[in-house]
Design an enzyme around this catalytic site. Structure first.
Site, PDB file in Angstrom:
ATOM      1  N   HIS A 185       5.861  -7.359   2.094  1.00 18.46           N
ATOM      2  CA  HIS A 185       6.809  -5.890   1.717  1.00 18.46           C
ATOM      3  C   HIS A 185       6.853  -5.828   0.341  1.00 18.46           C
ATOM      4  CE1 HIS A 185      10.130  -2.983   2.694  1.00 18.46           C
ATOM      5  NE2 HIS A 185       9.180  -2.627   1.622  1.00 18.46           N
ATOM      6  N   GLU A 237       3.282  -3.593   3.758  1.00 17.85           N
ATOM      7  CA  GLU A 237       4.332  -3.064   3.988  1.00 17.85           C
ATOM      8  C   GLU A 237       4.850  -2.229   2.666  1.00 17.85           C
ATOM      9  OE1 GLU A 237       6.520  -5.035   7.901  1.00 17.85           O
ATOM     10  OE2 GLU A 237       7.636  -5.107   5.892  1.00 17.85           O
ATOM     11  N   HIS A 262      10.771  -6.869  13.601  1.00 18.80           N
ATOM     12  CA  HIS A 262      12.049  -6.941  13.196  1.00 18.80           C
ATOM     13  C   HIS A 262      13.219  -7.663  14.181  1.00 18.80           C
ATOM     14  CE1 HIS A 262      14.458  -5.582   9.840  1.00 18.80           C
ATOM     15  NE2 HIS A 262      15.601  -5.713  10.491  1.00 18.80           N
TER      16      HIS A 262
END
Length: 241
Positions: A43, A70, A191
């Site tokens: 990310h 991400e 997540h």
């Protein structure tokens, strides 16, 4: 069967604590590959709190497996994605004050913007995914803009305070998976998933990928990356397609 993709952001978080060179998330990514994961996730946040631009560049050049990037839906990140050409980009919401991504992207009501934003990415042959809540309106909006994949936010499931609450969150996710598949979307989950709660999805068909980072990095501190990844990959290998 679903596959495992591993997020190595937390390795970069440790490195950035000292603003040094170690531990190197690229080394972690190569170990993850060797252990049998099907992809690496990073990310690249706007504030560059962990993963840096050079990490993305090096991984894009050297990884043998899939690189998932991400990112927020900004012009800067779009340009980086077009330059580095990862296997997939996953659009996520960002807030400067958050420790980690706290919820799903608001897609409903922003379909035109997101469709236009993703158009040049799709034109380069890069797949896309939207990190969203297990919500019917968001799933339908993702399908409407032609995004091939979604990643359902499993954080509320993982953080549920009671068993009953966890089951309720799981049921929402399962319903969203069914809807997404009926609309032609590929479905990833991510997540808060770990070596225990992931079994709640052992009998759920239609999942393409599990996106897991923190729990694998935490275990790797004690067992090493290859063992930590191999253990999770072995669990997922028993799940249905």
């Amino acid at each position: 069967m679903p596959v495992l993709v591993v997020n190595v952001d937390h390795v970069a978080t440790l490195r950035q604590q000292r603003k040094g060179k170690e531990p190197d998330p690229l080394t972690a990514a190569h170990l993850v590959e060797l252990a049998g994961a099907r992809g690496i996730i990073v990310h690249l946040r706007e504030d560059r709190r962990h993963i840096q631009d050079h990490d993305v560049e090096l991984m894009a050049r050297t990884l043998k497996t899939r690189l998932h990037l991400e990112m927020a839906a900004t012009e800067e990140m779009q340009a980086i994605a077009l330059a580095r050409q990862p296997y997939m980009v996953c659009l996520v919401p960002e807030k400067r004050e958050e420790l980690t991504t706290e919820g799903g992207l608001a897609v409903a009501g922003r379909e035109a913007f997101l469709k236009d934003y993703l158009a040049p990415i799709h034109a380069r042959g890069i797949l896309s995914s939207l990190f969203i809540e297990a919500d019917e309106a968001q799933v339908r909006a993702a399908a409407a803009i032609g995004c091939p994949y979604i990643e359902l936010h499993t954080g509320h499931f993982a953080d549920a305070p009671t068993r009953a609450a966890q089951r309720a969150e799981r049921d929402k996710i399962v319903r969203a998976i069914g809807l997404a598949r009926s609309l032609g979307l590929g479905v990833n989950l991510g997540h808060g998933l770990n070596y225990d709660n992931i079994y709640e999805f052992a009998d759920v068909p239609g999942i393409s990928e599990f996106s897991i980072g923190h729990s694998i990095v935490a275990r790797a501190v004690f067992t090493g990356f290859e063992r930590a990844v191999a253990d999770m990959a072995a669990i997922i290998a028993r799940f249905p397609a």
